[in-house]
Design a protein around this motif. Structure first.
Motif, short mmCIF file in Angstrom:
data_model
loop_
_atom_site.label_atom_id
_atom_site.label_comp_id
_atom_site.label_asym_id
_atom_site.label_seq_id
_atom_site.Cartn_x
_atom_site.Cartn_y
_atom_site.Cartn_z
N GLY A 66 0.69 -0.99 0.24
CA GLY A 66 0.36 -0.01 -0.12
C GLY A 66 1.05 1.45 0.12
N PHE A 67 1.91 1.57 -0.56
CA PHE A 67 3.31 2.20 -0.58
C PHE A 67 2.29 3.01 -1.49
N THR A 68 2.54 4.62 -1.60
CA THR A 68 2.58 5.47 -2.36
C THR A 68 3.54 5.09 -3.07
N VAL A 69 3.21 5.86 -4.99
CA VAL A 69 4.44 6.10 -5.87
C VAL A 69 5.86 6.55 -4.82
N LYS A 70 5.40 7.94 -4.18
CA LYS A 70 6.94 8.48 -3.88
C LYS A 70 7.02 7.92 -2.41
N GLY A 71 6.53 7.12 -1.70
CA GLY A 71 6.65 6.08 -0.80
C GLY A 71 7.91 5.16 -1.17
N ALA A 72 7.50 5.13 -2.40
CA ALA A 72 8.13 3.64 -3.27
C ALA A 72 9.20 3.86 -3.94
N ALA A 77 15.19 4.35 -2.54
CA ALA A 77 16.41 4.63 -2.43
C ALA A 77 17.14 5.02 -1.59
N TYR A 78 16.82 4.72 -0.20
CA TYR A 78 16.78 4.87 1.25
C TYR A 78 17.56 2.77 1.22
N GLY A 79 17.16 2.08 0.68
CA GLY A 79 17.68 0.84 0.39
C GLY A 79 17.07 0.14 1.05
N THR A 80 15.95 0.69 1.75
CA THR A 80 15.05 0.04 3.06
C THR A 80 13.72 -0.31 3.05
N ASP A 81 12.38 -0.35 4.11
CA ASP A 81 11.37 -0.83 3.79
C ASP A 81 10.54 0.48 4.95
#
Length: 114
Positions: A66-72, A77-81
């Motif tokens: 359920g991430f947004t595109v920006k959240g994904a 980018a940070y290599g972590t969820d």
């Protein structure tokens, strides 16, 4: 005939595997700079194993978690969820606000007959 592990996938094959329309994968290419399949004559896309894994991860983030595109984008980018989507600390609500919200919840519960 099944493809060998590690073989390149076409956009059609990857879209079918993920249960998506092909235009979604093309859209993801515009939003996730890491996703760059090979493009051959006629702009035919061939997804390498690393691209396939990334597309699967993007699909997981967007359509399962359920991430947004920006959240994904941030997660990749940070290599972590385990990132905070909003980096600002959460504000502590005022005690008056909490009391008002609890009163509204009680009113709603009464209205619904619970």
């Amino acid at each position: 005939m099944e493809k060998a592990e590690g073989a390149f996938l076409t956009i059609s094959e990857l879209a079918t595997e993920l249960g998506l329309a092909q235009h979604i994968l093309r859209y993801w290419e515009t939003r996730f700079p890491q996703l760059r399949p090979l493009q051959r004559s006629g702009n035919r896309r061939y997804y390498r194993p690393a691209d396939v894994a990334l597309a699967r991860r993007i699909n997981q983030l967007l359509n399962v978690e359920g991430f947004t595109v920006k959240g994904a984008q941030k997660a990749l980018a940070y290599g972590t969820d385990d990132i905070a989507v909003d980096p600002l600390p959460a504000a502590t609500p005022e005690p008056d606000l909490i009391a008002r919200l609890e009163a509204i919840r009680a009113d709603l519960a009464r209205a619904l007959g619970r």
